[in-house]
Design a protein around this motif. Structure first.
Motif, PDB file in Angstrom:
ATOM      1  N   ASN A  54       0.843  -1.207   0.000  1.00 44.15           N
ATOM      2  CA  ASN A  54       0.000   0.000   0.000  1.00 44.15           C
ATOM      3  C   ASN A  54       0.877   1.256   0.000  1.00 44.15           C
ATOM      4  O   ASN A  54       2.105   1.162   0.024  1.00 44.15           O
ATOM      5  CB  ASN A  54      -1.007  -0.003   1.173  1.00 44.15           C
ATOM      6  CG  ASN A  54      -0.329  -0.123   2.526  1.00 44.15           C
ATOM      7  OD1 ASN A  54       0.469   0.721   2.898  1.00 44.15           O
ATOM      8  ND2 ASN A  54      -0.639  -1.194   3.240  1.00 44.15           N
ATOM      9  N   GLY A  55       0.228   2.401  -0.010  1.00 46.74           N
ATOM     10  CA  GLY A  55       0.976   3.654  -0.076  1.00 46.74           C
ATOM     11  C   GLY A  55       1.688   3.980   1.228  1.00 46.74           C
ATOM     12  O   GLY A  55       2.713   4.661   1.236  1.00 46.74           O
ATOM     13  N   THR A  56       1.127   3.497   2.324  1.00 46.43           N
ATOM     14  CA  THR A  56       1.743   3.716   3.635  1.00 46.43           C
ATOM     15  C   THR A  56       3.048   2.933   3.741  1.00 46.43           C
ATOM     16  O   THR A  56       4.071   3.465   4.205  1.00 46.43           O
ATOM     17  CB  THR A  56       0.762   3.288   4.748  1.00 46.43           C
ATOM     18  OG1 THR A  56      -0.448   4.047   4.586  1.00 46.43           O
ATOM     19  CG2 THR A  56       1.326   3.522   6.126  1.00 46.43           C
ATOM     20  N   ILE A  81      -1.675  13.150   4.898  1.00 45.72           N
ATOM     21  CA  ILE A  81      -2.174  11.952   5.568  1.00 45.72           C
ATOM     22  C   ILE A  81      -1.161  11.529   6.638  1.00 45.72           C
ATOM     23  O   ILE A  81       0.042  11.780   6.501  1.00 45.72           O
ATOM     24  CB  ILE A  81      -2.418  10.834   4.532  1.00 45.72           C
ATOM     25  CG1 ILE A  81      -3.223   9.674   5.127  1.00 45.72           C
ATOM     26  CG2 ILE A  81      -1.096  10.323   3.962  1.00 45.72           C
ATOM     27  CD1 ILE A  81      -3.854   8.783   4.068  1.00 45.72           C
ATOM     28  N   ASP A 152       5.871  12.074  -2.324  1.00 48.15           N
ATOM     29  CA  ASP A 152       4.674  11.257  -2.126  1.00 48.15           C
ATOM     30  C   ASP A 152       3.651  11.664  -3.184  1.00 48.15           C
ATOM     31  O   ASP A 152       3.005  12.706  -3.080  1.00 48.15           O
ATOM     32  CB  ASP A 152       4.116  11.460  -0.710  1.00 48.15           C
ATOM     33  CG  ASP A 152       2.875  10.607  -0.451  1.00 48.15           C
ATOM     34  OD1 ASP A 152       2.399   9.932  -1.392  1.00 48.15           O
ATOM     35  OD2 ASP A 152       2.375  10.620   0.689  1.00 48.15           O
ATOM     36  N   ALA A 154       0.989   9.885  -4.096  1.00 49.97           N
ATOM     37  CA  ALA A 154      -0.165   8.990  -3.939  1.00 49.97           C
ATOM     38  C   ALA A 154      -1.475   9.595  -4.425  1.00 49.97           C
ATOM     39  O   ALA A 154      -2.441   8.880  -4.685  1.00 49.97           O
ATOM     40  CB  ALA A 154      -0.311   8.594  -2.469  1.00 49.97           C
ATOM     41  N   GLU A 155      -1.510  10.935  -4.539  1.00 54.88           N
ATOM     42  CA  GLU A 155      -2.749  11.588  -4.984  1.00 54.88           C
ATOM     43  C   GLU A 155      -2.560  12.230  -6.353  1.00 54.88           C
ATOM     44  O   GLU A 155      -3.396  13.021  -6.787  1.00 54.88           O
ATOM     45  CB  GLU A 155      -3.150  12.670  -3.965  1.00 54.88           C
ATOM     46  CG  GLU A 155      -3.313  12.110  -2.570  1.00 54.88           C
ATOM     47  CD  GLU A 155      -3.754  13.136  -1.537  1.00 54.88           C
ATOM     48  OE1 GLU A 155      -3.872  14.327  -1.863  1.00 54.88           O
ATOM     49  OE2 GLU A 155      -3.992  12.719  -0.390  1.00 54.88           O
ATOM     50  N   SER A 185       0.215   5.278  -3.946  1.00 52.58           N
ATOM     51  CA  SER A 185      -0.791   4.386  -3.389  1.00 52.58           C
ATOM     52  C   SER A 185      -1.697   3.957  -4.533  1.00 52.58           C
ATOM     53  O   SER A 185      -1.966   4.748  -5.437  1.00 52.58           O
ATOM     54  CB  SER A 185      -1.623   5.114  -2.332  1.00 52.58           C
ATOM     55  OG  SER A 185      -2.822   4.393  -2.067  1.00 52.58           O
ATOM     56  N   LYS A 190      -7.786   5.950  -5.561  1.00 58.60           N
ATOM     57  CA  LYS A 190      -6.681   6.615  -6.255  1.00 58.60           C
ATOM     58  C   LYS A 190      -6.825   6.452  -7.777  1.00 58.60           C
ATOM     59  O   LYS A 190      -7.614   5.647  -8.236  1.00 58.60           O
ATOM     60  CB  LYS A 190      -5.335   6.057  -5.761  1.00 58.60           C
ATOM     61  CG  LYS A 190      -5.150   6.174  -4.236  1.00 58.60           C
ATOM     62  CD  LYS A 190      -4.993   7.610  -3.742  1.00 58.60           C
ATOM     63  CE  LYS A 190      -5.236   7.813  -2.271  1.00 58.60           C
ATOM     64  NZ  LYS A 190      -4.117   7.630  -1.383  1.00 58.60           N
TER      65      LYS A 190
HETATM   66  C1  LIG Z   1      -3.646   7.531   0.083  1.00 59.06           C
HETATM   67  C2  LIG Z   1      -2.403   8.185   0.520  1.00 59.06           C
HETATM   68  C3  LIG Z   1      -1.355   7.511   1.153  1.00 59.06           C
HETATM   69  C4  LIG Z   1      -1.491   6.126   1.736  1.00 59.06           C
HETATM   70  O1  LIG Z   1      -1.873   5.172   0.886  1.00 59.06           O
HETATM   71  P1  LIG Z   1      -2.561   3.818   1.412  1.00 59.06           P
HETATM   72  O2  LIG Z   1      -2.481   2.961   0.192  1.00 59.06           O
HETATM   73  O3  LIG Z   1      -3.952   4.138   1.811  1.00 59.06           O
HETATM   74  O4  LIG Z   1      -1.740   3.290   2.517  1.00 59.06           O
HETATM   75  C5  LIG Z   1      -0.160   8.161   1.370  1.00 59.06           C
HETATM   76  N1  LIG Z   1      -0.014   9.447   1.043  1.00 59.06           N
HETATM   77  C6  LIG Z   1      -1.008  10.167   0.492  1.00 59.06           C
HETATM   78  C7  LIG Z   1      -0.770  11.588   0.165  1.00 59.06           C
HETATM   79  C8  LIG Z   1      -2.249   9.574   0.236  1.00 59.06           C
HETATM   80  O5  LIG Z   1      -3.248  10.281  -0.280  1.00 59.06           O
END
Ligand SMILES: *Cc1c(COP(=O)(O)O)cnc(C)c1O
Length: 377
Positions: A54-56, A81, A152, A154-155, A185, A190
């Motif tokens: 996952n993104g975390t 986050i 990061d 992820a978004e 992520s 996403k």
């Molecule tokens: C969604 C998100 C994450 C974490 O991703 P997960 O897959 O939910 O663990 C990390 N950073 C940002 C900015 C996010 O929006």
């Protein structure tokens, strides 16, 4: 009810996932993992992709690879986050927060240089709601102070940043290709989803080897069960990668749909004096991951009230992030005591986002915007 976001799963996702199930390669070995890693790294202009759970965990690996000593510092936005701050804390580092830029809602890059000190090891830039952080100044700071730059993204899958905009060789670059390492992520809301999933990207072959080892418990090379380092099990499955590859193959469509929706909201809402939108900077192409707005004083209500009013009209919303400096869990640890970040605080109190999934129709966007305008005439 118009949901805030729903994944759209195509025929090819079904096909690849079925293929995967038929083949029996359902764990973290199998051809889809590498194909997904290569396809996504390539999209972002990075040499290596390391798929993770996952993104975390992607952030956790990126920070683990810094090999921080206790007390080393990583600079990050308060408005993000919790995964970002946790990654630093779990590696015995200290998160150092900066406020947000009032226009882009991303970290205020001018504030970063003020907090660089002798213990600073890295800057973690987070592209918020699909809009890129202004990366050039961060790259300059990272280079001049010898810091790592973690991105990061992820978004912001597919978001574009105009790098070197004041120079002759200005060029658009893809977010996720701008840091020393970047993280993604692939959660269900996403732009690319594998249900749960993530990836770390880097251009550095040796970092890539280390990250792969960390992802998979740092098994020994000669003697498998002899471990030199403490790793993690953050593996992604071949089934998830199959779904991811299918999404990457139609990624242009996804981005086009997101931009169409984002620009439709901007067009319909930008003239309302009671709200502020996250407008695209001239050096940015947002992918409008989530379409948010911030209520101005004149709206006479906070995000909670607006959210209830919209829910009564069958429109689902989500509140904005709450800054890291306001998190009870960090307060209890004695972190960020007395720190104030007024822009982030305003975003948290007065910001919310509207339905943003790519299944949204033009008629639904019209209805949502008319409803917002009705509440805030
Ligand atoms: C969604 C998100 C994450 C974490 O991703 P997960 O897959 O939910 O663990 C990390 N950073 C940002 C900015 C996010 O929006």
């Amino acid at each position: 009810m118009i949901p805030v976001c729903e994944p759209v799963i195509g025929a090819r996702e079904h096909e690849y996932v079925s293929e995967c199930l038929r083949s029996g390669w359902v764990s973290s070995a199998g051809e889809y993992i590498e194909r997904f890693e290569e396809a996504w790294a390539d999209r972002c202009g990075m040499a290596h992709g390391i798929a993770v759970s996952n993104g975390t965990t992607a952030l956790q690996l990126a920070v683990a690879d810094l090999e921080l000593e206790a007390g080393d510092e990583v600079i990050l936005p308060t408005f993000t986050i919790i995964s970002c701050a946790l990654a630093v804390l779990r590696c015995h580092g200290v998160p150092i927060l900066v406020d947000s830029d009032p226009a882009t809602w991303c970290m205020d890059v001018d504030a970063v240089s003020d907090v660089i000190g002798p213990r600073t090891r890295a800057i973690m830039a987070v592209h918020i709601y699909g809009h890129p952080v202004d990366m050039d100044p961060l790259r300059d700071l990272a280079d001049s102070h010898g810091l790592a730059l973690i991105e990061d993204a992820a978004e912001a899958h597919g978001a574009q940043y105009r790098s070197g905009r004041d120079s002759e060789d200005a060029a658009w670059a893809t977010c996720g290709g701008l840091g020393d390492v970047s993280t993604f992520s692939f959660y269900a809301n996403k732009l690319v989803t594998t249900g749960e999933g993530g990836m770390v990207l880097t251009d550095d072959a040796r970092a890539s080897d280390r990250l792969r080892a960390l992802r998979n418990l740092c098994f020994g090379h000669k003697q498998r069960f002899r471990h030199e380092k403490a790793g993690y099990n953050y593996r992604l499955t071949n089934v998830q990668a199959a779904m991811g590859l299918a999404q990457v193959e139609r990624f242009d469509e996804i981005v086009a749909a997101k931009r169409r929706i984002g620009l439709a909201y901007v067009e319909r809402l930008r003239d309302n004096p009671h709200i502020e939108l996250q407008l695209e900077a001239p050096w940015a192409q947002s992918v409008f991951w989530m379409n948010g707005f911030v209520l101005a004083e004149s709206a006479g209500m906070d995000a909670d009230e607006m959210s209830s009013r919209l829910l009564a009209e069958s429109i689902q919303t989500r509140p904005f992030f709450l800054g890291m400096h306001e998190q009870p869990v960090f307060r209890d640890l004695g972190l960020f005591d007395e720190q104030r970040f007024p822009i982030a605080q305003r975003l948290s109190r007065s910001g919310l986002y509207l339905p943003s999934g790519i299944g949204l129709t033009e008629a639904q966007i019209d209805y949502i915007c008319a409803t917002v305008q009705g509440i805030l005439p």
